[in-house]
Scaffold this motif. Structure first.
Motif, short mmCIF file in Angstrom:
data_model
loop_
_atom_site.label_atom_id
_atom_site.label_comp_id
_atom_site.label_asym_id
_atom_site.label_seq_id
_atom_site.Cartn_x
_atom_site.Cartn_y
_atom_site.Cartn_z
N ASP A 138 -9.91 -3.83 -5.53
CA ASP A 138 -9.35 -3.01 -4.45
C ASP A 138 -10.13 -1.70 -4.35
OD1 ASP A 138 -7.73 -1.35 -2.78
OD2 ASP A 138 -5.97 -2.54 -3.32
N GLY A 139 -10.77 -1.49 -3.20
CA GLY A 139 -11.55 -0.29 -2.99
C GLY A 139 -10.79 0.85 -2.35
N CYS A 140 -9.50 0.65 -2.11
CA CYS A 140 -8.67 1.66 -1.45
C CYS A 140 -7.65 2.26 -2.42
CB CYS A 140 -7.96 1.04 -0.24
SG CYS A 140 -6.93 2.19 0.70
N VAL A 141 -6.79 1.41 -2.97
CA VAL A 141 -5.80 1.84 -3.96
C VAL A 141 -6.14 1.16 -5.28
CG1 VAL A 141 -3.37 1.88 -4.60
CG2 VAL A 141 -4.02 2.15 -2.20
N SER A 182 0.83 -1.20 0.00
CA SER A 182 0.00 0.00 0.00
C SER A 182 0.87 1.26 0.00
CB SER A 182 -0.96 -0.04 1.20
OG SER A 182 -1.95 0.94 1.09
N ASP A 232 -9.49 -7.38 -2.58
CA ASP A 232 -9.59 -6.04 -2.01
C ASP A 232 -8.22 -5.55 -1.55
OD1 ASP A 232 -10.77 -3.64 -1.35
OD2 ASP A 232 -11.99 -4.42 0.28
N HIS A 233 -8.10 -5.05 -0.32
CA HIS A 233 -6.88 -4.35 0.11
C HIS A 233 -6.46 -4.83 1.51
CE1 HIS A 233 -4.12 -0.95 -0.51
NE2 HIS A 233 -4.23 -0.71 0.79
N GLY A 234 -5.16 -4.78 1.76
CA GLY A 234 -4.64 -5.07 3.10
C GLY A 234 -4.87 -6.50 3.54
N TYR A 281 -0.19 -4.41 -3.63
CA TYR A 281 -1.27 -3.42 -3.85
C TYR A 281 -0.77 -2.00 -3.60
CZ TYR A 281 -1.85 -5.61 0.80
OH TYR A 281 -1.62 -6.20 2.03
N HIS A 290 -4.57 7.43 -4.50
CA HIS A 290 -5.09 7.40 -3.13
C HIS A 290 -4.85 8.77 -2.51
CE1 HIS A 290 -4.90 6.28 1.25
NE2 HIS A 290 -6.06 5.76 0.89
N SER A 304 -2.63 9.11 0.72
CA SER A 304 -1.20 8.91 0.49
C SER A 304 -0.57 10.13 -0.16
CB SER A 304 -0.98 7.67 -0.40
OG SER A 304 -1.37 6.49 0.27
#
Length: 227
Positions: free
Chosen positions: A170-173, A71, A201-203, A121, A131, A134
């Motif tokens: 991925d709903g974040c990045v 990330s 998704d993410h993480g 990711y 993002h 970030s």
């Protein structure tokens, strides 16, 4: 024995990787907000030089150092690999300011360039489908840093070999960060493997419960074959 410094939030990887392969790895605690570029990247550059300087002590090959980040930590690794020469000079200037003459002399002879990069990711761009958090944390919205720290614009043939993966959902990045990185690496002729899995998704750490469950084995195999 290799050293994969894991610069990531997914600390569950630590014990799992021990079981997967003969890896010597360290975690880096680096400066974050209110600090912004170049301070976090300087921490990583200094860590790379530190390990090279102490390679015999850690029983590692100083020419086979891989930095791995997820990330925002992926952006840390990708940007340090890009800007390592500038960051090394920043580190040396900082050490000189604190009268660390011996360390300046030692590190001046050591490269801050990693031999390979692993990105999970990752945040890559600050110009398109990026993002927002970030971008703010890394640049403090300082003019000029948006483009400078958009890694995909600056990759050349001497960029370290790279593994990267993302998940399409991925709903974040957005996974487009990894896709643009893949295009830039391909154009520059850099040895790489970039993968996009359909779900996860993410993480997700090792992601054994997702479609990305093979990413860690694929990354290790890629580095084993090419580094």
């Amino acid at each position: 024995m290799r050293w994969y410094p894991s610069i990531m939030r997914d600390f569950s990887l630590h014990s799992a990787w021990n079981a997967m392969a003969a890896i010597r790895h360290l975690f880096l605690c680096y400066r974050i907000r209110p600090n912004y570029y170049p301070l976090p990247q300087m921490d990583l550059a200094r860590a790379v030089m530190y390990v090279r300087a102490h390679a015999a002590e850690y029983q590692v090959d100083p020419n086979r150092i891989v930095i791995v980040g997820a990330s925002a930590g992926g952006h840390l690794c990708a940007s340090e690999a890009l800007l390592h020469e500038e960051l090394k000079e920043n580190v040396l200037e900082n050490l000189a300011k604190f009268q660390k003459a011996d360390m300046v002399e030692q590190y001046r002879k050591i490269s801050a360039r990693p031999d390979a990069v692993g990105l999970l990711y990752p945040v890559i761009s600050f110009t398109s489908e990026y993002h927002e958090g970030s971008y703010i944390y890394n640049t403090n919205e300082k003019p000029g840093l948006r483009e400078k720290l958009s890694v995909e614009f600056h990759i050349t043939s001497d960029y370290p070999m790279t593994y990267a993966y993302a998940n399409a959902d991925d709903g974040c990045v957005p996974a487009s960060n990894t896709m643009r990185l893949n295009e830039a690496l391909e154009k520059a002729g850099v040895k790489h493997l970039c993968e996009v899995y359909p779900t996860g998704d993410h993480g997700i750490g090792l992601g054994y419960h997702t479609s990305a469950k093979m990413w860690s084995e694929n990354m290790l195999a890629f580095f084993d074959q090419n580094l």
